[in-house]
Write an enzyme that holds these catalytic residues in place. Structure first.
Site, mmCIF file in Angstrom:
data_model
loop_
_atom_site.group_PDB
_atom_site.id
_atom_site.type_symbol
_atom_site.label_atom_id
_atom_site.label_comp_id
_atom_site.label_asym_id
_atom_site.label_seq_id
_atom_site.Cartn_x
_atom_site.Cartn_y
_atom_site.Cartn_z
ATOM 1 N N GLU A 47 0.792 -1.234 0.000
ATOM 2 C CA GLU A 47 0.000 0.000 0.000
ATOM 3 C C GLU A 47 0.824 1.286 0.000
ATOM 4 O OE1 GLU A 47 -2.725 -0.567 3.274
ATOM 5 O OE2 GLU A 47 -3.474 -2.447 2.455
ATOM 6 N N GLU B 30 -6.261 -11.029 -0.586
ATOM 7 C CA GLU B 30 -7.203 -10.363 0.327
ATOM 8 C C GLU B 30 -8.613 -10.230 -0.260
ATOM 9 O OE1 GLU B 30 -5.526 -6.881 2.180
ATOM 10 O OE2 GLU B 30 -3.482 -7.615 1.962
HETATM 11 O O1 9MR Z 1 -7.403 -8.186 8.450
HETATM 12 C C1 9MR Z 1 -6.501 -7.358 9.130
HETATM 13 C C2 9MR Z 1 -7.112 -6.901 10.446
HETATM 14 O O2 9MR Z 1 -7.240 -7.996 11.329
HETATM 15 C C3 9MR Z 1 -6.248 -5.813 11.060
HETATM 16 O O3 9MR Z 1 -6.901 -5.300 12.212
HETATM 17 C C4 9MR Z 1 -6.017 -4.701 10.055
HETATM 18 C C5 9MR Z 1 -5.168 -3.583 10.618
HETATM 19 O O4 9MR Z 1 -4.989 -2.582 9.670
HETATM 20 O O5 9MR Z 1 -5.383 -5.251 8.929
HETATM 21 C C6 9MR Z 1 -6.193 -6.161 8.244
HETATM 22 O O6 9MR Z 1 -5.607 -6.597 7.069
HETATM 23 C C7 9MR Z 1 -5.267 -5.585 6.115
HETATM 24 C C8 9MR Z 1 -4.060 -6.068 5.353
HETATM 25 O O7 9MR Z 1 -3.035 -6.373 6.246
HETATM 26 C C9 9MR Z 1 -3.607 -5.065 4.335
HETATM 27 N N1 9MR Z 1 -4.689 -4.678 3.462
HETATM 28 C C10 9MR Z 1 -5.904 -4.271 4.095
HETATM 29 C C11 9MR Z 1 -6.364 -5.344 5.077
HETATM 30 C C12 9MR Z 1 -7.694 -4.975 5.695
HETATM 31 O O8 9MR Z 1 -7.560 -3.828 6.472
#
Ligand code: 9MR
Length: 376
Positions: free
Chosen positions: A161, A266
């Site tokens: 990102e 994802e």
């Molecule tokens: O699914 C993840 C969630 O449990 C966390 O709280 C969150 C924190 O930002 O991150 C989520 O996963 C993210 C991923 O690492 C990167 N892309 C976006 C995802 C959804 O936020």
């Protein structure tokens, strides 16, 4: 007479065999089997799944998926919470689980603006560190984490990102302190840590034109400098009306043109209403808001199940069509009960974004996806 009885005795057994072989409902197909000749089918694992505490999820993962990504435990804040302290125990279990099941194991993620502790960017007095210090920290982190799993984690989301939807580089601390070459350095050190691992750039809304143009520029620059980059992860945090199918297709073809692998990472489809100004709200205390923002708390009506299934089908149709370019499709969670959508962008909602429900049962969307692999 004797002979007749024998035949009659065999009839129920024969009937049973016909039923088992002939009835597709009894033999629930495995996702990974259905897409074996197309791409890996992956899922993200959370802590309870990695420890094995959530046994029902583990059973689904072992049956249906041949690739795993750590949802959180390899992120900097968890794996390297203090300057001289790493916590590798959960990641070790994650990798061991993948190896036991002969899965394609993905590390997520080495360099990100989020879930990175504050100390990474600050000196002892709390002031921002200089470029050289931050580069040094990044190098040490990458060599230690990717180095530990050398030859065992097969692919890394090296940078996550880094680009905004409009194509601007994200104003992260990485960019502000180091400058644009932090991307190059991250990929170089990841390659040094594990020369055989595949290295990816991973981001959401990768179908947006602005983002696409910048990502293409960044990948071309890395390639022209001889820096290893193997793939692009298009995060599939999608909804019922986005991405537009043509933009998704245009984007994935444009990325494939770069000569890198394309993967949908994802993946989850959010059917819940957009919270607008209530973003970040905790609706559990407010009844009116609950009704509005959490409409399916008591269950999902069949009509919505069907809509979700056809949305999954139309998106998967495109992915399947381009299976020569796509190497992996990874869902962001095993079942609806563990989806991050239950708590974001609004806390305490009941989400329905994945293929398995809260009771670990496949949904109509699951059947719709399987049918795509059958050429429908
Ligand atoms: O699914 C993840 C969630 O449990 C966390 O709280 C969150 C924190 O930002 O991150 C989520 O996963 C993210 C991923 O690492 C990167 N892309 C976006 C995802 C959804 O936020």
């Amino acid at each position: 007479m004797e002979r007749k009885i024998k035949v009659a005795q065999l009839l129920p057994i024969a009937g049973l065999i016909v039923l088992v072989i002939g009835c597709p409902l009894n033999a629930q197909p495995a996702l990974k089997g259905a897409f074996k000749h197309a791409f890996y089918i992956g899922t993200a694992l959370n802590r309870n799944q990695i420890t094995g505490a959530d046994k029902n999820s583990v059973a689904i993962v072992e049956k249906h998926f041949n690739s795993i990504t750590a949802e959180n435990i390899l992120k900097w804040v968890y794996v390297h919470p203090e300057p001289t302290r790493y916590d590798f125990a959960p990641a070790d279990s994650f990798v061991a689980f993948g190896e036991k099941n002969k899965m394609f194991i993905v590390g997520h993620t080495l360099v990100w603006h989020n879930q990175t502790p504050r100390w990474v960017f600050a000196d002892d007095a709390g002031k921002p560190v200089d470029r050289e210090t931050l580069l040094q920290r990044m190098k040490e982190h990458i060599l230690t984490v990717a180095g530990r799993y050398k030859g065992r984690i097969h692919g890394w989301d090296v940078v996550n990102e880094a680009v905004e939807d409009d194509g601007q580089l994200r104003q992260s601390k990485w960019l502000q302190i180091i400058g644009e070459d932090y991307l190059q350095k991250a990929f170089e050190w990841a390659h040094e840590a594990d020369p055989k691992a595949e290295l990816y750039y991973n981001d959401y809304n990768m179908w947006h034109t602005g983002k696409r143009q910048t990502v293409i520029r960044l990948v071309r620059e890395l390639q022209s400098k001889g820096v290893r980059i193997d793939g692009i992860g298009m995060q599939g945090h999608w909804g019922m009306d986005y991405p537009p199918l043509d933009e998704l297709e245009t984007s994935l073809l444009a990325y494939a043109e770069l000569g890198v692998k394309v993967m949908i990472t994802e993946l989850d489809i959010n059917i819940l209403p957009n919270p607008g100004s209530h973003q970040g709200a905790d609706i559990t205390q407010n009844y009116a808001l609950q009704q509005e923002l959490n409409p399916y708390a008591a269950g999902l009506p069949d009509s919505m199940q069907a809509k979700l299934a056809s949305r999954y089908a139309e998106l998967f149709k495109i992915l399947y069509k381009h299976r020569d370019k796509i190497t992996r499709v990874t869902f962001w969670g095993v079942h609806d009960g563990v989806s991050w959508h239950n708590n974001w962008p609004v806390r305490g909602r009941t989400a329905y974004s994945l293929l398995f429900d809260r009771k670990y049962q496949p949904k109509p969307a699951f059947d719709a996806v399987i049918r795509i692999a059958g050429g429908e």
